[in-house]
Enzyme design. Sequence first.
Site, PDB file in Angstrom:
ATOM      1  N   HIS A  68       0.832  -1.188   0.000  1.00 35.03           N
ATOM      2  CA  HIS A  68       0.000   0.000   0.000  1.00 35.03           C
ATOM      3  C   HIS A  68       0.881   1.258   0.000  1.00 35.03           C
ATOM      4  O   HIS A  68       2.105   1.179   0.145  1.00 35.03           O
ATOM      5  CB  HIS A  68      -0.910  -0.012   1.227  1.00 35.03           C
ATOM      6  CG  HIS A  68      -2.094  -0.934   1.063  1.00 35.03           C
ATOM      7  ND1 HIS A  68      -3.147  -0.944   1.926  1.00 35.03           N
ATOM      8  CD2 HIS A  68      -2.375  -1.858   0.110  1.00 35.03           C
ATOM      9  CE1 HIS A  68      -4.051  -1.833   1.531  1.00 35.03           C
ATOM     10  NE2 HIS A  68      -3.589  -2.411   0.429  1.00 35.03           N
ATOM     11  N   GLU A  70       1.196   3.786   2.150  1.00 37.43           N
ATOM     12  CA  GLU A  70       1.890   4.230   3.374  1.00 37.43           C
ATOM     13  C   GLU A  70       3.197   3.471   3.587  1.00 37.43           C
ATOM     14  O   GLU A  70       4.247   4.100   3.780  1.00 37.43           O
ATOM     15  CB  GLU A  70       0.965   4.095   4.586  1.00 37.43           C
ATOM     16  CG  GLU A  70      -0.304   4.937   4.489  1.00 37.43           C
ATOM     17  CD  GLU A  70      -1.464   4.218   3.794  1.00 37.43           C
ATOM     18  OE1 GLU A  70      -1.206   3.387   2.891  1.00 37.43           O
ATOM     19  OE2 GLU A  70      -2.616   4.490   4.154  1.00 37.43           O
ATOM     20  N   CYS A  93      -5.682   2.006   6.007  1.00 35.59           N
ATOM     21  CA  CYS A  93      -6.549   0.861   6.308  1.00 35.59           C
ATOM     22  C   CYS A  93      -6.195   0.268   7.665  1.00 35.59           C
ATOM     23  O   CYS A  93      -5.088   0.449   8.178  1.00 35.59           O
ATOM     24  CB  CYS A  93      -6.466  -0.184   5.198  1.00 35.59           C
ATOM     25  SG  CYS A  93      -4.864  -0.972   5.019  1.00 35.59           S
ATOM     26  N   ARG A 204      -7.422   1.256 -23.327  1.00 30.60           N
ATOM     27  CA  ARG A 204      -7.908  -0.131 -23.418  1.00 30.60           C
ATOM     28  C   ARG A 204      -7.129  -1.031 -22.479  1.00 30.60           C
ATOM     29  O   ARG A 204      -7.692  -1.860 -21.763  1.00 30.60           O
ATOM     30  CB  ARG A 204      -7.714  -0.670 -24.839  1.00 30.60           C
ATOM     31  CG  ARG A 204      -8.715  -0.154 -25.824  1.00 30.60           C
ATOM     32  CD  ARG A 204      -8.425  -0.774 -27.190  1.00 30.60           C
ATOM     33  NE  ARG A 204      -9.346  -0.282 -28.191  1.00 30.60           N
ATOM     34  CZ  ARG A 204      -9.217  -0.503 -29.490  1.00 30.60           C
ATOM     35  NH1 ARG A 204      -8.182  -1.207 -29.947  1.00 30.60           N
ATOM     36  NH2 ARG A 204     -10.103  -0.029 -30.339  1.00 30.60           N
TER      37      ARG A 204
HETATM   38  C1  AOF Z   1      -4.537   2.019   2.354  1.00 28.70           C
HETATM   39  N1  AOF Z   1      -3.515   2.318   1.513  1.00 28.70           N
HETATM   40  O1  AOF Z   1      -2.540   2.207  -0.471  1.00 28.70           O
HETATM   41  C2  AOF Z   1      -4.647   1.230  -0.255  1.00 28.70           C
HETATM   42  C3  AOF Z   1      -5.750   0.974   0.623  1.00 28.70           C
HETATM   43  O2  AOF Z   1      -6.079  -6.551  -0.123  1.00 28.70           O
HETATM   44  P1  AOF Z   1      -5.278  -5.371   0.314  1.00 28.70           P
HETATM   45  O3  AOF Z   1      -4.429  -5.669   1.531  1.00 28.70           O
HETATM   46  O4  AOF Z   1      -4.468  -4.729  -0.780  1.00 28.70           O
HETATM   47  O5  AOF Z   1      -6.319  -4.241   0.849  1.00 28.70           O
HETATM   48  C4  AOF Z   1      -7.181  -3.621  -0.062  1.00 28.70           C
HETATM   49  C5  AOF Z   1      -8.085  -2.646   0.662  1.00 28.70           C
HETATM   50  O6  AOF Z   1      -7.312  -1.662   1.367  1.00 28.70           O
HETATM   51  C6  AOF Z   1      -8.969  -1.857  -0.307  1.00 28.70           C
HETATM   52  O7  AOF Z   1     -10.216  -2.482  -0.480  1.00 28.70           O
HETATM   53  C7  AOF Z   1      -9.127  -0.518   0.404  1.00 28.70           C
HETATM   54  O8  AOF Z   1     -10.129  -0.574   1.401  1.00 28.70           O
HETATM   55  C8  AOF Z   1      -7.779  -0.347   1.085  1.00 28.70           C
HETATM   56  N2  AOF Z   1      -6.836   0.311   0.170  1.00 28.70           N
HETATM   57  N3  AOF Z   1      -5.653   1.411   1.897  1.00 28.70           N
HETATM   58  O9  AOF Z   1      -4.421   2.293   3.562  1.00 28.70           O
HETATM   59  C9  AOF Z   1      -3.515   1.932   0.245  1.00 28.70           C
HETATM   60  N4  AOF Z   1      -4.667   0.783  -1.547  1.00 28.70           N
HETATM   61 ZN    ZN Z   2      -3.419   0.038   3.694  1.00 30.16          ZN
END
Ligand code: AOF
Ligand code: ZN
Length: 402
Positions: A68, A70, A93, A204
Amino acid sequence: MPNPDDYPAAGSDAALIRRAIRVAMDGRGEVEPNPMVGCVIARDAPAGPSKPPVIIGEGRHVAFGQAHAEPTALADCREDPRGATAYVTLEPCCHTNKKTPPCAPQVIAAGIARVVVGCLDPNPAVDGQGVAMLRAAGVRVDHAATAVEAECRQLIAPFIAAQSNRPYVTMKWAEDNHGYVAGPGGERATISGPATNRLVHHLRARSDVVGVGAGTVIADDPALTPRGVPIVRPLRRWVFDRGLRSPADCQLFETAEQWPTTIFCDASAAGPQSRARYPAAVKIVGVDDFTLARAIAAGATESGITHVLVESGPLLAAGMFAENLVDRLWVIRAARRVGDATAPSAAAIPANFVRTATLAFGDDVVSEYLNTQSAAFFAAVPSADIVLATDSDADFSAACEG
Ligand code: AOF
Ligand code: ZN
């Protein structure tokens, strides 16, 4: 014209969240069905808070199933981030049972003192709980100003649409300098130039589905595959064909083993005899009381579909507008004349579409519009696809027009 207040001083919270938005955009096509997310880590300038903060690290959600934003930004820090501020386009998250470890505990463990959150995560497993976890650990959390929050939501408009189980729909067409979309009598004609075609192939390649109407299959026999650009995700082709009029011997169906292809027709046209006309690899889905909305809903039950690109002729375009199914529109306007009075003209763009960008590409001009009456519209800003094109080889002549 842009309001000068929308462009705050470099180093303000708004400017750093906008920097994080730009960082996030580089993940377009690779992170979906997850959202694009960016993170910038900065600390106050040694000269004091009157000077812009110093960025010590930045990063984005790399790709689906990978790190992610962070942890990527924390790993990028060129000094210890303890006491610094993290600017994140999306709330960190906090949930588990997913592909990667949650971000909020990592932000806490790194000693980040303050987090500026662009927007809350609409994923019900997060939705404010990431912010609560940070605050419970003593991290100061501030929310971005309303206008910037809207831009962060626009960045993840397809992810927000997906929470309501619908794909984000981009429609695209090319017209000549008189608004004709084909040659005399509707004959197939080359309208856009090579530079613009490359842009369309990128679009695409980043989409989950490319869709067309039966009229285009009959008139153009298109392949609808991305060519000459990196293929970053699997692509399917959809044909909207209420009466199942598409000829069986065309490029789309001949390549269906390699590129999954589905025809959506009215249930009354989907009998076994009709199906037998097409190669076995072509999937035929009968839709009760066919509408485009029902066809798209039927197709989107396949998991992982967040973005559908519809390359429409004027009839399909009018139908898509009439059912209010278009989130984003790209119109390519060529400088030359291709059609005549016997050629079809482009559909009229409804008044609720706002132009967000105009790009000159070779002899063509590409305009992007967003549907202000879409449930996934939050801010009239250029999309990631436009920004990435702008930063590569286009002459970007306008953005954010009212
Ligand atoms: C964040 N930072 O860069 C993103 C988040 O399956 P995973 O572990 O990749 O988690 C996906 C979920 O995490 C996605 O549905 C959304 O709620 C969150 N995305 N959160 O803190 C990130 N890409
Ligand atoms: Zn995250």
